[in-house]
Design an enzyme around this catalytic site. Sequence first.
Site, PDB file in Angstrom:
ATOM      1  N   ASP A  42      16.163  78.067 -40.363  1.00 30.78           N
ATOM      2  CA  ASP A  42      16.600  79.156 -39.905  1.00 30.78           C
ATOM      3  C   ASP A  42      17.841  79.810 -40.113  1.00 30.78           C
ATOM      4  OD1 ASP A  42      14.364  80.519 -37.914  1.00 30.78           O
ATOM      5  OD2 ASP A  42      14.184  78.259 -37.974  1.00 30.78           O
ATOM      6  N   GLN A  81       3.518  76.582 -32.911  1.00 33.06           N
ATOM      7  CA  GLN A  81       3.353  77.057 -34.219  1.00 33.06           C
ATOM      8  C   GLN A  81       2.601  76.374 -35.228  1.00 33.06           C
ATOM      9  OE1 GLN A  81       6.243  77.045 -32.466  1.00 33.06           O
ATOM     10  NE2 GLN A  81       7.660  78.623 -32.501  1.00 33.06           N
ATOM     11  N   LYS A 113      13.347  74.798 -36.169  1.00 33.42           N
ATOM     12  CA  LYS A 113      12.559  74.836 -35.035  1.00 33.42           C
ATOM     13  C   LYS A 113      12.949  73.389 -34.032  1.00 33.42           C
ATOM     14  CE  LYS A 113      10.731  77.316 -33.750  1.00 33.42           C
ATOM     15  NZ  LYS A 113      10.936  78.499 -32.799  1.00 33.42           N
ATOM     16  N   ARG A 140       7.470  86.266 -36.814  1.00 34.19           N
ATOM     17  CA  ARG A 140       8.581  85.254 -36.632  1.00 34.19           C
ATOM     18  C   ARG A 140       8.653  84.638 -37.837  1.00 34.19           C
ATOM     19  NH1 ARG A 140       5.475  82.072 -38.215  1.00 34.19           N
ATOM     20  NH2 ARG A 140       6.873  80.613 -38.169  1.00 34.19           N
ATOM     21  N   GLY A 141       9.603  83.635 -37.917  1.00 28.02           N
ATOM     22  CA  GLY A 141       9.861  82.770 -39.098  1.00 28.02           C
ATOM     23  C   GLY A 141      11.144  83.743 -39.873  1.00 28.02           C
ATOM     24  N   ALA A 142      12.252  82.960 -40.061  1.00 28.12           N
ATOM     25  CA  ALA A 142      13.650  83.561 -40.596  1.00 28.12           C
ATOM     26  C   ALA A 142      13.368  84.697 -41.519  1.00 28.12           C
ATOM     27  CB  ALA A 142      14.420  82.652 -41.095  1.00 28.12           C
TER      28      ALA A 142
END
Length: 340
Positions: free
Chosen positions: A244, A203, A255, A53-55
């Site tokens: 994102d 997160q 987020k 995860r994480g753009a």
Amino acid sequence: MIKELAGLKTVCLNETKDAVVILDQTLLPEKEIYVSLFTEQDIWDAIFKLKVRGAPAIGIAAAYGIYICSSKIKTSSFEQFYNEFCRIKVFLSGARPTAVNLVAALDRMERRILLNKEKSVPQIKQELLKEALAIREEDATACRQIGENGLALLRPGMGVLTHCNAGHLAVSEYGTALAPVYLGQERGFGFKVFADETRPLLQGARLTTYELQRAGVDVTLICDNMVSSVMQKGWVQAVLVGCDRIAANGDVANKIGTSGVAVLARYYGIPFYVLGPTSTIDMQCPDGKSIVIEERHPEEVTDMWYNRRMAPEKVKVYNPAFDVTPRELITAIITEKGVW
């Protein structure tokens, strides 16, 4: 790169280049387990289930993933190869709709094919590998420059608040929002970081505190509803968050909970900085209202992280993964190109 983080490889290819290897972030901080992804379903699941995860990291995983899948297409016909590539691309692009890097990376891979369509299929597969590796290297370079540009706006000893995880685990190296923190750590700036837990998937609690603590950064975990309190006490002099998707007008999707932090920062007169590579800018998206916001399963709110269900059965749940921070609440957007 801080040596304590160098061993954490968020996304990479295995030695034989027939699988994508990811650090399963759903198991952190208790376990560091690497998972090999061999099929399109493996890659889709890893992205959708937030194992990666994480753009920027999602974009890298998608590029590596579609290369792996394409390398296994058995045909010498360009048309058949390209049609199968497009089918896989459509499938992978549906894993998460909000982060622009996913589709942008897949689009880049497709362009590489079309630029080399006169070559043989084996040669095209090698071109895809080169493009995927370039996407990863460009991200690493961008993240360090984002860090340099962000650090220029900060002072030693500052209290910094961050939301979600936009650090080493979300990219190839350093991070976006945390890149200035890591560069500052290397140069003795002595930042004091407050990390929101970031409900419902935590997160911030599970990932941000994990990597900052590992790197020796002074980090304090707070619940999301404690942001106003620490700002009121004067403990925070800057907010650093990732992104994102950045719309053409400067609105930012990040987020869920980010926009609330921005409102509080404006009230307390604290600079609110958004940090991300230019690959997260979507010039085809006019404003924040045009950004598709992913909604996720109710169980993430009602059941996850609890030994027993914490809400009544059949209660309605609204669980958006992201929100939009309007540009007027953003002090600056910091990319590898500079500060806007």
